[in-house]
Design a protein around this motif. Sequence first.
Motif, short mmCIF file in Angstrom:
data_model
loop_
_atom_site.label_atom_id
_atom_site.label_comp_id
_atom_site.label_asym_id
_atom_site.label_seq_id
_atom_site.Cartn_x
_atom_site.Cartn_y
_atom_site.Cartn_z
N ALA A 96 -34.07 25.83 -56.37
CA ALA A 96 -33.69 26.96 -57.21
C ALA A 96 -32.54 27.77 -56.63
N ASN A 97 -32.43 27.81 -55.32
CA ASN A 97 -31.39 28.60 -54.68
C ASN A 97 -30.07 27.81 -54.69
N PRO A 98 -29.02 28.28 -55.40
CA PRO A 98 -27.77 27.52 -55.52
C PRO A 98 -27.13 27.19 -54.18
N SER A 99 -27.17 28.13 -53.26
CA SER A 99 -26.54 27.88 -51.96
C SER A 99 -27.26 26.78 -51.20
N SER A 149 -27.88 21.13 -49.42
CA SER A 149 -28.72 19.93 -49.39
C SER A 149 -28.01 18.73 -50.01
N ILE A 150 -27.26 18.96 -51.09
CA ILE A 150 -26.52 17.86 -51.73
C ILE A 150 -25.44 17.35 -50.80
N PRO A 156 -17.26 19.53 -61.54
CA PRO A 156 -16.67 19.37 -60.20
C PRO A 156 -17.66 19.42 -59.04
N GLU A 157 -18.92 19.77 -59.31
CA GLU A 157 -19.84 20.04 -58.20
C GLU A 157 -19.96 18.87 -57.23
N PHE A 158 -20.33 17.70 -57.72
CA PHE A 158 -20.54 16.56 -56.83
C PHE A 158 -19.23 16.10 -56.18
N VAL A 159 -18.13 16.24 -56.93
CA VAL A 159 -16.82 15.87 -56.38
C VAL A 159 -16.50 16.73 -55.16
#
Length: 627
Positions: A21-24, A29-30, A63-66
Amino acid sequence: MDKTSSDCPYPGCFFCVMKEANPSKRRTSILKFFGELPSQDDDGQVLPISGLWNTAMAHPNDPEFVELGIFECMAALIWKGLKNRRWLSHDQNIYIPYYAAHIIGSYTMNMEEFAESAVHAGVIPPIVELLRGRLTWVEQRVAVRALGHLATYPSTFPAVASHGEVLELSIQLAMGSLEIVYSHFYQYVDRRLSYHCDLLTRGMGGVEMESRKAEEWASQLQCWSLQLINCFAFKSEFLSIICKPEFLIKLPGMWGGLVNENSPAGIGLLRTICHHKLGRGPVASCPGVIEALCNIARSSDDWQYMAIDCLLWLIQDPNTCYKVIDKAVPALTDLAEISTLGDHKKLGDSIINVLQDCMQSQGTSRNSLSSRTKEQIDEMINSRQRLKWEKNLLKEDLHIKQAAALVVKLEGNSLFSSGNISGAATKYSEALALCPMRSKKERVVLYSNRAQCYLLLQQPLAAISDATRALCLHNPPNRHAKSLWRRAQAYDMLGLAKESLLDAILFINECSQSNDPELSMRQNKVPDYAERLVKKQMRSAWLFREAAIKHGGVHCEGEAGDIYGQDADDSEWETASESDIGNDGQGDIGDEDTEWKNEDEMKNKYEKPSIKEVKHGYDVQLAEDDT
C-alpha cells in the motif's frame, strides 16, 4: 523483499510486492525485484514474468516499471536463457526469453523516451541473438517486433543499425518466415513443441486452433520483418542491400493474408523504396514487380493508394519512366476517374496530371511511348476535356444525350439477351460515348455491363479494366457489388487468386448488407457460387501454399490445384465472410443492369472443370442474369 503475504510460498513474490500500500516501499521493492530476479534460480519465475507481460500489453505507456529497471532485468533474463541451457530447460523457464522480448517490444512501441531507456539498458544485443535464431522462430517473432519499434525512432535507429547483421537477417526472415513456421511447426502435429502450442493458444485450443494461430504468427513474423526493413529503407545508404532483384520480386506477394490484413506488408516497403531515386531504378528493372503493382493499384484493398503512388513516382522519374510507362498506363487510365480513396483526395486528378506531364515532358520523348500508350493517354485527356465542355451545355442538351445513351443501352441489353454478346459490347461502348461524363451512376452500369460481355467473350483483361472503371466511378469507390463479382471472375480466369479472393469477399460483404428485395427474401443473402469461389481462392492464396508444395505436405485436387495442410475445413470461410467493410452504398445491387436470376447457372459455373471449357451458348444463358 521486506514484506510478503504470510500465505505466499515464494519469498519476494512480485504479486505480493504489487499489493504494497505504501507507494515508496512499493517502488523500492519493485526496484529490488528487478535487480535480483535474473540471478535467482527458484521455481515459478515464469509467473511474475507473465504478469509483467500482461501489464506491458495493457499499459505500454506507463513509466513506472521502465524507471525501475525492467529493461535491464529483461535483457539479463534473455542472456541467461541464451547462455544457460540447463536453466532454460528447468521448470517453465523456456517461456521467459519470449516474454522478456515481448515486454521490451510493448514498452517501446509508443514512447521514444522508453526506447532510449531500453537502448541504454543494453537490450539490443540479446534481442539480436534471438533474431539470429539462437532459440526458435517464436522468439524471432518477438525479437523482430521489438527491433522494429526501436528502429522507428530517430534517436534509437542508429543503435539498431550499428548491428550490421540486423538488416540482412530481417530480409532473410521476411523471405523465409512462412517456410520456417510451416516446416518447424505447422507441418507435423506430433513434433510441435508444447511451449509453442501454449503460447499460440494460451492453453485454450487444440490442434486446429494451433494451426490457425501459427498462420497468423507466421504472417506477423513476415510483416514485422518488413516493418523493420522499412525503417532501414528510409535511409538511402541501405537501399543497395534491400534492392536485390530476388527480394524485390517477392515483395508484392508478401501481403499479410486475411489473418493480418491491417499491415501494408510488402507494398508498404515498395512504396518507401520507390520514394527514393536510388530505389526506383531497381524496382523499374523488375517487370514482375511493375505488373504486380498494376494489379494492386486496381485492387479494392486498403493499400491500393500505395501502389498508385509507386507507379506515379516511377513515371515522374525520367530515368525510370520509359521502363514502366507501357505497363503502368493501362492500369492508371482505368483509375483516372476515381475521386477520393480514403484520406487521399483528388487521386484521379493526380493520375491525369502526371500522365499529361509525361506526354508533354521534354525529358520523355513521345517517341519512347508506344502508339497504344499514347492512344490511352490521349483518350483519358479527351475525357477530361469532354467533362469541361459538358459543363457549358444546357441542361436540356445533357438530358437529350442521356436519353440517347439509354436507348442505345437498351439495344445492347436486347442483343445480350438474344445471345449476341459482341454486338451488346459494341452498343455499350456507343452508349458510353453518348452518356454525359457527370452521369456517373449510368456510366457505372454501362462499364459493368460491358465487363460482363468481355467475361463471356473470354477477354478477362478487358473485363478487369471495365470493372475497375465502374468501381472508380461508384460512390463510394470500390463498392459496386456486380463489378466486384465480375472482376473477381476475371481475375480467376487469369489465375490471380489473391486479387479474385479480395474482390469476392467484398462482393459478399455488399450482398450481406444489401437492401435488395430479392436478396432480403433469402435466408442467406450470400450466393452459393460466391461462397464457393471464396473457398477455392482461399486455398489457392493460402499463406503456406509455396512452403507446403516445397515440403510435400499438401494434396492437390481439381483444376484449381486446391491446397491446404492438415486439419483443413470449411470454417475458414466463416472468417472471410465476416470481414468488416462498412455499410455504405447499399441499394446498388438492385440497379437496372442486374436482376438476381438464373442462380443455378451461376452456381454451376464453378462446378465446371475449367472456365475455358464452358460452352458459349451456356454463357449467354448465364449472362441474362446481369443485363
